[in-house]
Design an enzyme around this catalytic site. Sequence first.
Site, PDB file in Angstrom:
ATOM      1  N   CYS A 164       0.817  -1.214   0.000  1.00  9.56           N
ATOM      2  CA  CYS A 164       0.000   0.000   0.000  1.00  9.56           C
ATOM      3  C   CYS A 164       0.852   1.266   0.000  1.00  9.56           C
ATOM      4  CB  CYS A 164      -0.870   0.017   1.241  1.00  9.56           C
ATOM      5  SG  CYS A 164      -1.850  -1.456   1.447  1.00  9.56           S
ATOM      6  N   ARG A 200       5.219  -0.439  -6.327  1.00  7.40           N
ATOM      7  CA  ARG A 200       5.216  -1.256  -5.123  1.00  7.40           C
ATOM      8  C   ARG A 200       4.177  -2.377  -5.182  1.00  7.40           C
ATOM      9  NH1 ARG A 200       6.810   0.735  -0.108  1.00  7.40           N
ATOM     10  NH2 ARG A 200       8.491   2.210  -0.385  1.00  7.40           N
ATOM     11  N   TRP A 225      -3.032  -2.763  -1.429  1.00  3.06           N
ATOM     12  CA  TRP A 225      -2.671  -4.156  -1.718  1.00  3.06           C
ATOM     13  C   TRP A 225      -3.474  -4.971  -0.714  1.00  3.06           C
ATOM     14  CZ3 TRP A 225       0.080  -8.310   0.588  1.00  3.06           C
ATOM     15  CH2 TRP A 225       0.590  -9.260  -0.316  1.00  3.06           C
ATOM     16  N   ASN A 241      -2.070   2.212   5.670  1.00  4.99           N
ATOM     17  CA  ASN A 241      -1.163   1.102   5.333  1.00  4.99           C
ATOM     18  C   ASN A 241      -0.965   0.287   6.601  1.00  4.99           C
ATOM     19  OD1 ASN A 241      -0.837   2.386   2.911  1.00  4.99           O
ATOM     20  ND2 ASN A 241       1.329   2.917   3.219  1.00  4.99           N
ATOM     21  N   GLY A 242      -0.892  -1.034   6.473  1.00  4.97           N
ATOM     22  CA  GLY A 242      -0.623  -1.869   7.646  1.00  4.97           C
ATOM     23  C   GLY A 242      -1.815  -2.730   7.994  1.00  4.97           C
ATOM     24  N   GLU A 267      18.662 -17.860  -6.392  1.00  7.82           N
ATOM     25  CA  GLU A 267      18.215 -16.544  -6.837  1.00  7.82           C
ATOM     26  C   GLU A 267      17.746 -16.594  -8.291  1.00  7.82           C
ATOM     27  OE1 GLU A 267      17.251 -13.893  -5.753  1.00  7.82           O
ATOM     28  OE2 GLU A 267      17.720 -12.262  -7.116  1.00  7.82           O
ATOM     29  N   LYS A 304      14.011 -15.587  -9.452  1.00  6.60           N
ATOM     30  CA  LYS A 304      13.745 -14.562 -10.477  1.00  6.60           C
ATOM     31  C   LYS A 304      12.828 -15.123 -11.556  1.00  6.60           C
ATOM     32  CE  LYS A 304      14.668 -11.725  -8.806  1.00  6.60           C
ATOM     33  NZ  LYS A 304      15.358 -11.235  -7.649  1.00  6.60           N
ATOM     34  N   GLU A 324       9.180 -15.726 -10.236  1.00  6.21           N
ATOM     35  CA  GLU A 324       8.347 -14.585  -9.844  1.00  6.21           C
ATOM     36  C   GLU A 324       7.920 -13.717 -11.021  1.00  6.21           C
ATOM     37  OE1 GLU A 324      10.033 -11.756  -7.015  1.00  6.21           O
ATOM     38  OE2 GLU A 324      12.020 -12.125  -7.796  1.00  6.21           O
ATOM     39  N   HIS A 366      19.641 -37.279  -4.906  1.00  4.74           N
ATOM     40  CA  HIS A 366      18.886 -37.604  -3.686  1.00  4.74           C
ATOM     41  C   HIS A 366      17.400 -37.290  -3.852  1.00  4.74           C
ATOM     42  CE1 HIS A 366      22.596 -38.534  -1.642  1.00  4.74           C
ATOM     43  NE2 HIS A 366      23.099 -37.383  -2.078  1.00  4.74           N
ATOM     44  N   LYS A 400       6.343  -4.733  -3.885  1.00  3.71           N
ATOM     45  CA  LYS A 400       7.672  -4.280  -3.487  1.00  3.71           C
ATOM     46  C   LYS A 400       7.560  -3.867  -2.029  1.00  3.71           C
ATOM     47  CE  LYS A 400      11.813  -3.142  -5.038  1.00  3.71           C
ATOM     48  NZ  LYS A 400      12.613  -4.257  -5.566  1.00  3.71           N
TER      49      LYS A 400
HETATM   50  C1  F6R Z   1      12.542 -10.926  -4.974  1.00  5.87           C
HETATM   51  C2  F6R Z   1      12.458  -9.864  -3.984  1.00  5.87           C
HETATM   52  C3  F6R Z   1      12.058 -10.230  -2.602  1.00  5.87           C
HETATM   53  C4  F6R Z   1      12.753  -9.331  -1.578  1.00  5.87           C
HETATM   54  C5  F6R Z   1      12.205  -9.616  -0.182  1.00  5.87           C
HETATM   55  C6  F6R Z   1      12.935  -8.834   0.873  1.00  5.87           C
HETATM   56  O1  F6R Z   1      12.953 -10.446  -6.208  1.00  5.87           O
HETATM   57  O2  F6R Z   1      12.665  -8.706  -4.289  1.00  5.87           O
HETATM   58  O3  F6R Z   1      12.288 -11.574  -2.336  1.00  5.87           O
HETATM   59  O4  F6R Z   1      14.129  -9.583  -1.632  1.00  5.87           O
HETATM   60  O5  F6R Z   1      10.846  -9.281  -0.152  1.00  5.87           O
HETATM   61  O6  F6R Z   1      12.834  -7.465   0.648  1.00  5.87           O
HETATM   62  P1  F6R Z   1      13.842  -6.449   1.316  1.00  5.87           P
HETATM   63  O7  F6R Z   1      15.188  -6.686   0.726  1.00  5.87           O
HETATM   64  O8  F6R Z   1      13.303  -5.081   0.989  1.00  5.87           O
HETATM   65  O9  F6R Z   1      13.833  -6.725   2.796  1.00  5.87           O
END
Ligand code: F6R
Length: 605
Positions: free
Chosen positions: A2, A27, A74, A99-100, A478, A482, A485, A501, A600
């Site tokens: 949010c 975000r 969100w 927000n929250g 990672e 990527k 997602e 295994h 985000k």
């Molecule tokens: C994946 C991604 C998330 C963040 C996670 C932690 O691409 O961006 O997995 O890494 O939500 O976020 P931060 O680093 O802001 O604590």
Amino acid sequence: MCGIVGAVAQRNIVSVLVEGLRRLEYRGYDSCGVAVIADGEPKRARSVARVADLADQVRDTHLEGATGIAHTRWATHGAPVTDNAHPIFSRNELALVHNGIIENYETLRTMLRGKGYEFVSQTDTEVIAHLIHSMYRGDLFQTVRDAVKELHGAYAIAVIHKNQPHTVVGARQGSPLVVGVGDGENFLASDALALAGSTDRFAFLDEGDVVEITLDGVKIVDRDGMPAEREVRVVAAYGGAVELGPYRHFMQKEIFEQPRAITDTIPQTDRFAAELFGADAAEVFADIDSVLILACGTSSYAGMTAKYWLESVAKIPTQVEIASEYRYRESVPNPRALVVVISQSGETADTLAALKHAQGLGHKHTLAVCNVASSAMVRLTKLAFLTHAGTEIGVASTKAFTTQLVGMFVLAVTLGALRGHVSEKQETDYLTQLRHLPAALNSVLALEPQIIAWSEEFSRKENALFLGRGLHYPIALEGALKLKEISYIHAEAYPAGELKHGPLALVTEAMPVVTVAPNDALLEKLKSNMQEVRARGGELYVFADSDTRIVSEDGIHVIRMPEHYGLLSPILHVVPLQLLAYHTACARGTDVDKPRNLAKSVTVE
Ligand code: F6R
């Protein structure tokens, strides 16, 4: 997650509020809205589509006003439908954005129903609106100060009332809120970036603060109700962050910004001095006997890579924990451990809670490796190392990750030097390697056309396996994260030795197996693992260092990495995996910068 924008001005402020929402779009959100005081009452527009749709609505309905609040939501409590979109009204007199999450909303709702309030949304937010309305006696600032005492949970709010048409009141607890200071007008936002077009002067509120903004003033009280001053800082760096330039998506722009981000993050010193982490660092580092890293998602993979560095370079025992697990499990605290939180945003709810949990258990040595100087984590930890990735807009983290790796490598060498495991000559060599990284990264970025050719193939798959060993196992994780997602292809990563295994059962001609193959001590073992895949018909896609002698042949596709980079190799090897995920997602036509269901900066649990 949010986002909040609020403003008090002497001009029609609606376009500023909507532009602020546009800047927060990255975000992630599923509905949005704006409310202003017009003709003596709050009026609003809300949309379950994009901010662009909201902009059309306000233009078509001529929604105008000089005092207002706006929100991107969100969904947590209640579906993303118009009734649940903010601003939420109370009796057509008050409008509020939030927000929250309010944890005691059910108790408050029962109490407010008893007072005759009717609830039209499924949100927890509506209780805050009615609560403040029910307590209002003509002073919104005082009312909000009293009302927030009744709330349990996390919030940042902004609220307007028809009887005070030139006032916005905000409050924060567990969610960020900043004041933007203008000339004859003032602003509120959950992220300074939202206000980049309107002001460059910001005051970052502390936990528990309540703020009143009017045309010519900003009044703040702290959690104890005492008048508080918050330093007004000039932050001019947000300007270009939301411009795409020649790129198709922010993720692509941010992948290509990595050489610059890394240059900005590498310390401008000729020694790895403790002071890089804060004034008290020498004292803290002298007392520690281990490291405990807490993080989520991509940031936790930076922690996993760092474990290899901390143990091999600094010879210090290191543990990495997913923050959401650590915060709820019983652990055995070691007060001499250095607790390191790694976070792009510095506001991730689980990492923040894990940090507070560690502090509650008696951990006093704390360090944040973080991209946002004003964030809650940086404020809460004793030490900090700031990464200089710049604002990351794409939901999928890229440049934040590689700069976190730089920060953690600097920590490993610094501790190694202090503990007598890194000589002066090695320090100089490590610094030289770090300084050459941006150039090496540019050569890796030049592999993009070859990766695009692979991505066509990948876009037709529904599953993928990623393999790595040692330092590069977290890089495989990672790469898989990527890919899943942003392209929605199911992807899993394994340390290559684990294949037999269990996961080998999945390998058929239909399963692409991406392999990270640096020329390190485990190369020959990795080659055997690759043979295990080939023997089952699996197609291998290998990112191999130039001196590995792995060559393309039937069922084995190889892209050659330009340089063999030793301990820092993970920082190079992750980049083609970012590009592979990005171009595969483009080929599948997904919303790369705003993948479905994700946000985000995950500021709720
Ligand atoms: C994946 C991604 C998330 C963040 C996670 C932690 O691409 O961006 O997995 O890494 O939500 O976020 P931060 O680093 O802001 O604590």
